[in-house]
Design an enzyme around this catalytic site. Structure first.
Site, PDB file in Angstrom:
ATOM      1  N   ASP A 163       0.855  -1.197   0.000  1.00  0.00           N
ATOM      2  CA  ASP A 163       0.000   0.000   0.000  1.00  0.00           C
ATOM      3  C   ASP A 163       0.887   1.242   0.000  1.00  0.00           C
ATOM      4  O   ASP A 163       2.053   1.176   0.383  1.00  0.00           O
ATOM      5  CB  ASP A 163      -0.872   0.032   1.265  1.00  0.00           C
ATOM      6  CG  ASP A 163      -0.026  -0.036   2.540  1.00  0.00           C
ATOM      7  OD1 ASP A 163       0.420  -1.146   2.868  1.00  0.00           O
ATOM      8  OD2 ASP A 163       0.221   1.012   3.157  1.00  0.00           O
ATOM      9  N   ASP A 176       1.381   4.335   2.151  1.00  0.00           N
ATOM     10  CA  ASP A 176       0.968   4.733   3.498  1.00  0.00           C
ATOM     11  C   ASP A 176       0.085   5.990   3.381  1.00  0.00           C
ATOM     12  O   ASP A 176      -0.042   6.565   2.299  1.00  0.00           O
ATOM     13  CB  ASP A 176       2.220   4.956   4.370  1.00  0.00           C
ATOM     14  CG  ASP A 176       1.904   4.865   5.852  1.00  0.00           C
ATOM     15  OD1 ASP A 176       1.058   4.043   6.244  1.00  0.00           O
ATOM     16  OD2 ASP A 176       2.500   5.638   6.623  1.00  0.00           O
TER      17      ASP A 176
END
Ligand SMILES: CSC[C@H]1O[C@H](OP(=O)(O)O)[C@H](O)[C@@H]1O
Ligand SMILES: Nc1ncnc2[nH]cnc12
Length: 288
Positions: free
Chosen positions: A209, A211
């Site tokens: 991902d 952040d």
């Protein structure tokens, strides 16, 4: 007890490794308590390997609850000289995209209440940690990414946060201002303890991902992470397999003698219990 040469730590999303032959499980006792789970020993690419699921099979143990000392000590007891860790991380830079693999060579410590050393309780020691990652293992992992057709990037800074909550935007932007590359919750204690135990250590950090710093991505969600984790897991297994195959037989790196001059405590001041507890790690240098 069966012995292994290379240790593999599977992180979030990687609780077993396909492709082992001659498999058996081993529960390893340590002076520091129980490791995360039983070790799965076997052969991979004709090398003796030992696999541990960091959070336990079934993912039962929080990052802050991990018994890092037991895990690393158990690898030592199994004869492991090199560890390849696999971890999920968030990206702190646009250029590190979900599904990219980064092999960090530096760490920043943002943990608050974790035991990060084998020393203490009567025995004081210090090891060098300026280069916290073994270059041999890191290079093998990087070359393995290329062989496996995965985007692999050698080098980068891993921020190790306490968790289990993800970062605030202020924290995430702070880490970006420090030039850090990826963020996770588990690797720093492993790297520190592996160094004290003279085990080579490097991580394949799988980006799951961006952040929370990224505009239009204001929350890291576990759903998003888990979806990417599943995609990454198959690639991670191939990378580990290729890295194990490429690992040189002999160790010539400084990791192998990292604790040679570590102990500062006067030999006659070291308590018997400390000798008992740490004989496997430092006894060879101190005549225990
Ligand atoms: C799955 S989200 C957060 C979780 O994932 C990473 O674990 P690991 O390093 O064991 O792969 C991160 O450090 C957090 O523990
Ligand atoms: N964004 C993130 N922060 C901390 N640990 C993570 N593991 C995976 N993604 C993460």
């Amino acid at each position: 007890m069966a012995q292994a040469e290379i240790g593999i730590i599977g992180g979030s999303g990687l609780y077993s490794m396909p492709g082992f032959t001659n498999i058996h499980e081993e529960r390893v006792e340590t002076p520091f308590g129980d490791p995360s789970d039983a070790f799965v020993l076997g052969e991979l690419e004709d090398r003796k390997v030992a696999f541990l699921a960091r959070h336990g099979r079934g993912h039962r143990i929080l990052p802050s609850e991990l018994n890092f000392r037991a895990n690393i000590y158990a690898f030592k007891k199994l004869g492991v000289e090199r560890i390849i860790s696999v971890s999920a991380v968030g990206s702190l830079k646009e250029e590190h995209k979900p599904t990219d693999f980064v092999i960090p060579d530096q760490f920043i410590d943002r943990t608050f209440h974790r035991i990060s050393t084998f020393f203490g309780e009567g025995i004081v020691g210090h090891v060098a940690f300026g280069d916290p990652v073994c270059a041999t293992v890191a290079n093998a992992a990087n070359e393995a990414c290329a062989k496996a057709g995965v985007v692999g990037k050698l080098g980068g800074t891993y921020v190790c946060m306490e968790g289990p909550q993800f970062s605030t935007k202020a924290e995430s932007n702070l880490y970006r201002s420090w030039g850090a590359d990826v963020i996770g919750m588990t690797n720093l204690q492993e790297a520190k303890l592996a160094r004290e135990a003279e085990i080579c250590y490097a991580t394949v950090a799988m980006v799951t991902d961006y952040d929370c710093w990224r505009e239009g991505h204001d929350a890291v969600t576990i759903e998003e992470i888990v979806a990417v984790l599943h995609k990454n897991a198959a690639n991670a297994c191939e990378v580990v397999k290729q890295a194990v195959a490429a690992m040189p037989a002999e160790r010539t790196c400084a990791c192998a003698s990292a604790a040679k001059y570590a102990v500062l405590t006067q030999p006659d001041a070291i308590p018997a219990a400390a000798k008992e507890r740490l004989g496997l790690l430092f006894g060879k240098y101190l005549g225990w």
